[in-house]
Design a protein around this motif. Structure first.
Motif, PDB file in Angstrom:
ATOM      1  N   TYR A  26     -13.414   6.471   4.547  1.00 13.62           N
ATOM      2  CA  TYR A  26     -12.845   5.224   5.035  1.00 13.62           C
ATOM      3  C   TYR A  26     -11.400   5.437   5.484  1.00 13.62           C
ATOM      4  O   TYR A  26     -10.701   6.332   4.976  1.00 13.62           O
ATOM      5  CB  TYR A  26     -12.873   4.159   3.932  1.00 13.62           C
ATOM      6  N   PRO A  27     -10.915   4.632   6.406  1.00 12.58           N
ATOM      7  CA  PRO A  27      -9.508   4.746   6.831  1.00 12.58           C
ATOM      8  C   PRO A  27      -8.579   4.269   5.718  1.00 12.58           C
ATOM      9  O   PRO A  27      -8.812   3.232   5.088  1.00 12.58           O
ATOM     10  CB  PRO A  27      -9.442   3.817   8.048  1.00 12.58           C
ATOM     11  N   LEU A  28      -7.533   5.031   5.457  1.00 10.42           N
ATOM     12  CA  LEU A  28      -6.564   4.705   4.415  1.00 10.42           C
ATOM     13  C   LEU A  28      -5.177   4.555   5.020  1.00 10.42           C
ATOM     14  O   LEU A  28      -4.805   5.295   5.934  1.00 10.42           O
ATOM     15  CB  LEU A  28      -6.530   5.796   3.336  1.00 10.42           C
ATOM     16  N   ASP A  29      -4.411   3.613   4.507  1.00 13.45           N
ATOM     17  CA  ASP A  29      -3.027   3.436   4.911  1.00 13.45           C
ATOM     18  C   ASP A  29      -2.169   4.470   4.188  1.00 13.45           C
ATOM     19  O   ASP A  29      -2.136   4.507   2.953  1.00 13.45           O
ATOM     20  CB  ASP A  29      -2.564   2.019   4.564  1.00 13.45           C
ATOM     21  N   ALA A  30      -1.479   5.330   4.949  1.00 10.40           N
ATOM     22  CA  ALA A  30      -0.721   6.430   4.353  1.00 10.40           C
ATOM     23  C   ALA A  30       0.344   5.935   3.375  1.00 10.40           C
ATOM     24  O   ALA A  30       0.576   6.540   2.315  1.00 10.40           O
ATOM     25  CB  ALA A  30      -0.079   7.276   5.453  1.00 10.40           C
ATOM     26  N   GLY A  31       0.996   4.830   3.726  1.00  8.69           N
ATOM     27  CA  GLY A  31       2.009   4.278   2.835  1.00  8.69           C
ATOM     28  C   GLY A  31       1.407   3.807   1.521  1.00  8.69           C
ATOM     29  O   GLY A  31       1.968   4.043   0.443  1.00  8.69           O
ATOM     30  N   LYS A  32       0.257   3.148   1.591  1.00  9.27           N
ATOM     31  CA  LYS A  32      -0.405   2.695   0.374  1.00  9.27           C
ATOM     32  C   LYS A  32      -0.882   3.871  -0.469  1.00  9.27           C
ATOM     33  O   LYS A  32      -0.827   3.818  -1.711  1.00  9.27           O
ATOM     34  CB  LYS A  32      -1.583   1.790   0.729  1.00  9.27           C
ATOM     35  N   VAL A  33      -1.349   4.920   0.177  1.00  7.70           N
ATOM     36  CA  VAL A  33      -1.806   6.108  -0.557  1.00  7.70           C
ATOM     37  C   VAL A  33      -0.671   6.693  -1.384  1.00  7.70           C
ATOM     38  O   VAL A  33      -0.839   7.044  -2.558  1.00  7.70           O
ATOM     39  CB  VAL A  33      -2.375   7.153   0.415  1.00  7.70           C
ATOM     40  N   ARG A  34       0.505   6.794  -0.795  1.00 14.44           N
ATOM     41  CA  ARG A  34       1.656   7.349  -1.511  1.00 14.44           C
ATOM     42  C   ARG A  34       2.059   6.454  -2.683  1.00 14.44           C
ATOM     43  O   ARG A  34       2.286   6.935  -3.799  1.00 14.44           O
ATOM     44  CB  ARG A  34       2.835   7.504  -0.538  1.00 14.44           C
ATOM     45  N   ILE A  35       2.100   5.148  -2.431  1.00 14.57           N
ATOM     46  CA  ILE A  35       2.486   4.220  -3.491  1.00 14.57           C
ATOM     47  C   ILE A  35       1.438   4.210  -4.603  1.00 14.57           C
ATOM     48  O   ILE A  35       1.772   4.185  -5.799  1.00 14.57           O
ATOM     49  CB  ILE A  35       2.679   2.808  -2.911  1.00 14.57           C
ATOM     50  N   ASN A  36       0.157   4.247  -4.230  1.00 13.77           N
ATOM     51  CA  ASN A  36      -0.911   4.252  -5.228  1.00 13.77           C
ATOM     52  C   ASN A  36      -0.799   5.452  -6.163  1.00 13.77           C
ATOM     53  O   ASN A  36      -0.976   5.325  -7.386  1.00 13.77           O
ATOM     54  CB  ASN A  36      -2.278   4.259  -4.547  1.00 13.77           C
ATOM     55  N   ALA A  37      -0.512   6.622  -5.580  1.00 14.63           N
ATOM     56  CA  ALA A  37      -0.380   7.834  -6.405  1.00 14.63           C
ATOM     57  C   ALA A  37       0.763   7.687  -7.405  1.00 14.63           C
ATOM     58  O   ALA A  37       0.641   8.095  -8.572  1.00 14.63           O
ATOM     59  CB  ALA A  37      -0.163   9.051  -5.510  1.00 14.63           C
ATOM     60  N   ASP A  72      -7.987   1.503  -0.263  1.00 20.15           N
ATOM     61  CA  ASP A  72      -6.589   1.864  -0.518  1.00 20.15           C
ATOM     62  C   ASP A  72      -5.846   0.758  -1.269  1.00 20.15           C
ATOM     63  O   ASP A  72      -4.617   0.677  -1.227  1.00 20.15           O
ATOM     64  CB  ASP A  72      -5.857   2.189   0.789  1.00 20.15           C
ATOM     65  N   ALA A  73      -6.600  -0.103  -1.999  1.00 25.71           N
ATOM     66  CA  ALA A  73      -5.991  -1.232  -2.711  1.00 25.71           C
ATOM     67  C   ALA A  73      -5.841  -0.920  -4.192  1.00 25.71           C
ATOM     68  O   ALA A  73      -6.838  -0.798  -4.921  1.00 25.71           O
ATOM     69  CB  ALA A  73      -6.826  -2.491  -2.515  1.00 25.71           C
ATOM     70  N   TYR A  74      -4.605  -0.805  -4.651  1.00 28.02           N
ATOM     71  CA  TYR A  74      -4.330  -0.584  -6.074  1.00 28.02           C
ATOM     72  C   TYR A  74      -4.695  -1.848  -6.863  1.00 28.02           C
ATOM     73  O   TYR A  74      -4.329  -2.962  -6.455  1.00 28.02           O
ATOM     74  CB  TYR A  74      -2.854  -0.252  -6.273  1.00 28.02           C
ATOM     75  N   PRO A  75      -5.426  -1.720  -7.988  1.00 25.68           N
ATOM     76  CA  PRO A  75      -5.842  -2.898  -8.763  1.00 25.68           C
ATOM     77  C   PRO A  75      -4.713  -3.417  -9.654  1.00 25.68           C
ATOM     78  O   PRO A  75      -4.606  -3.043 -10.830  1.00 25.68           O
ATOM     79  CB  PRO A  75      -7.012  -2.362  -9.590  1.00 25.68           C
ATOM     80  N   GLU A  76      -3.881  -4.278  -9.129  1.00 30.81           N
ATOM     81  CA  GLU A  76      -2.756  -4.799  -9.902  1.00 30.81           C
ATOM     82  C   GLU A  76      -3.217  -5.588 -11.130  1.00 30.81           C
ATOM     83  O   GLU A  76      -2.468  -5.719 -12.101  1.00 30.81           O
ATOM     84  CB  GLU A  76      -1.878  -5.676  -9.010  1.00 30.81           C
ATOM     85  N   ASP A  77      -4.433  -6.111 -11.070  1.00 33.04           N
ATOM     86  CA  ASP A  77      -4.974  -6.854 -12.207  1.00 33.04           C
ATOM     87  C   ASP A  77      -5.835  -5.976 -13.110  1.00 33.04           C
ATOM     88  O   ASP A  77      -6.541  -6.483 -13.991  1.00 33.04           O
ATOM     89  CB  ASP A  77      -5.801  -8.044 -11.721  1.00 33.04           C
ATOM     90  N   GLY A  78      -5.797  -4.659 -12.915  1.00 35.91           N
ATOM     91  CA  GLY A  78      -6.655  -3.755 -13.666  1.00 35.91           C
ATOM     92  C   GLY A  78      -5.997  -3.213 -14.928  1.00 35.91           C
ATOM     93  O   GLY A  78      -4.773  -3.212 -15.064  1.00 35.91           O
ATOM     94  N   GLU A  79      -6.834  -2.727 -15.838  1.00 32.88           N
ATOM     95  CA  GLU A  79      -6.373  -2.093 -17.078  1.00 32.88           C
ATOM     96  C   GLU A  79      -6.773  -0.631 -17.038  1.00 32.88           C
ATOM     97  O   GLU A  79      -7.961  -0.293 -17.077  1.00 32.88           O
ATOM     98  CB  GLU A  79      -6.996  -2.785 -18.291  1.00 32.88           C
ATOM     99  N   VAL A  80      -5.788   0.254 -16.957  1.00 36.70           N
ATOM    100  CA  VAL A  80      -6.071   1.671 -16.854  1.00 36.70           C
ATOM    101  C   VAL A  80      -6.732   2.184 -18.133  1.00 36.70           C
ATOM    102  O   VAL A  80      -6.312   1.857 -19.247  1.00 36.70           O
ATOM    103  CB  VAL A  80      -4.789   2.468 -16.535  1.00 36.70           C
ATOM    104  N   LEU A  81      -7.818   2.926 -17.972  1.00 34.85           N
ATOM    105  CA  LEU A  81      -8.568   3.535 -19.078  1.00 34.85           C
ATOM    106  C   LEU A  81      -8.943   2.500 -20.140  1.00 34.85           C
ATOM    107  O   LEU A  81      -8.969   2.787 -21.332  1.00 34.85           O
ATOM    108  CB  LEU A  81      -7.766   4.673 -19.712  1.00 34.85           C
TER     109      LEU A  81
END
Length: 367
Positions: A26-37, A72-81
């Motif tokens: 899928y197409p990803l936004d490069a800026g979002k990819v960097r921020i997500n990482a 490329d959407a970071y889950p701001e409402d998510g709980e990691v692990l």
């Protein structure tokens, strides 16, 4: 989320996606990819170093949400692990969801669900009561997700299709087209363009023929992970009618290319009652008739699913048809077999004289 439906079918144009075994990207936004990482690295900073570089990181998210879970959407409402949790009555179906963030490419990611074991006894909820599906992202009309009304002049990515085999649909981001895999009568498979509107010619409108050729896998297959590309999964728990109340524990084990890659904890709280048949709010002795447009079909799997979810009065389109009593009888038999009450039965059609009571109508047709 929607089951597979067709906005249009035509002959395949361009190369067959199955020929080269193309990896869906899928197409990803490069800026979002960097921020997500950076965000994921921050979320993982408090766990052991050896676990910070796992092939994929899971985030528990709400099963139902207005948020579009795009690649490329970071889950701001998510709980990691986090823990995948359910609270449900006996016999109830209850959803939960998680997204995976791949930190590397994975060719074959698989899940293994364990039995769910009661915390105080040896009682178990079998593993097959937890159904995992991939949320497939594909192109829909321009108003998708936001409006009931169609927009033929635009196509947008929309995460809405639950599948067991992600290769059932191939998405071409260059042309914004979808292709659906047909299982042909001769045993071969082919991909057919699935992005037409009803106005196009050379269009196969017989839905029964189309859906008979579309074969999803019976259970979730292995999936491909592309680094930095989020992927959502939907989990549906069906609590057995005889399950004891209390807390159950289990896991969803993850393997990446055959190597263990973590375990998602599963927690289930079973409530000490079963859900009743829906009643009206003004009189609890009267059943509430729950129906919706286009639900009544002759598909036994659809009818069984409706009955299991208390959708007991589907709107039967071909039910009232004096010119085709055999077809009406076929649908009536399928409904009874699925456990749906047919008194009353609801249908929509032109003209007067439509009966609400199916049994009376059947008797009149036989005469």
């Amino acid at each position: 989320m929607l089951s597979l439906s067709f906005t249009g079918l035509s002959t395949l144009h361009g190369a067959d996606p199955a020929e080269s075994g193309r990896r869906q990207v899928y197409p990803l936004d490069a800026g979002k990819v960097r921020i997500n990482a950076e965000l994921v690295a921050g979320d993982l900073k408090n766990i052991p170093e050896k676990d910070q570089h796992m092939p994929a990181v899971w985030y528990i998210i709400p099963a139902l949400s207005s948020i579009k879970r795009l690649p490329d959407a970071y889950p701001e409402d998510g709980e990691v692990l986090g823990d995948l949790t359910f609270i449900a009555a006996r016999g109830e179906y209850e959803p939960a969801s998680f997204v995976l963030y791949p930190q590397q490419d994975v060719d074959r990611l698989t899940f293994t669900v364990s039995d769910l074991v009661h915390e105080k006894s040896a009682e178990k909820i079998p593993a097959d009561c937890l159904d995992l599906k991939l949320v497939k992202i594909w192109y829909q009309q321009g108003t998708a997700w936001y409006s009931y009304f169609g927009d033929n002049f635009g196509r947008v990515l929309c995460p809405e299709l639950l599948v067991n085999d992600e290769n059932l649909i191939y998405v071409d981001p260059e042309t914004r087209d979808n292709y659906v895999r047909y299982s042909n009568a001769d045993g071969s498979e082919s991909y057919v363009w699935n992005s037409a509107s009803f106005m196009l010619t050379d269009y196969k409108r017989d839905a029964q023929v189309c859906t008979a050729m579309v074969q999803d896998a019976p259970q979730l297959q292995s999936v491909v992970l592309n680094r930095n590309e989020w992927k959502q999964f939907m989990c549906t728990l069906h609590v057995p009618q005889d399950a004891g109340e209390g807390l159950y524990h289990g896991t969803i084990r993850i393997q990446a290319d055959g190597i263990p890659a973590g375990e998602i904890p599963v927690l289930v709280r079973v409530l000490p009652f079963s859900l009743p048949v829906p009643k009206t709010n003004y009189d609890l002795d009267k059943e509430f008739y729950l129906t919706f447009y286009g639900a009544g079909t002759g598909n036994p799997k659809v009818l069984k699913n409706l009955a299991a979810h208390n959708m007991r009065q589907p709107l039967w389109f071909p039910l009232i048809d004096p010119l085709n009593p055999d077809r009406m009888q076929q649908y009536a038999d399928a409904g009874r077999k699925a456990g749906l009450p047919l008194k009353p039965a609801f249908a929509a059609g032109p003209g007067a004289g439509i009966e609400k009571d199916l049994e009376d109508y059947e008797a009149r047709v036989r005469k």
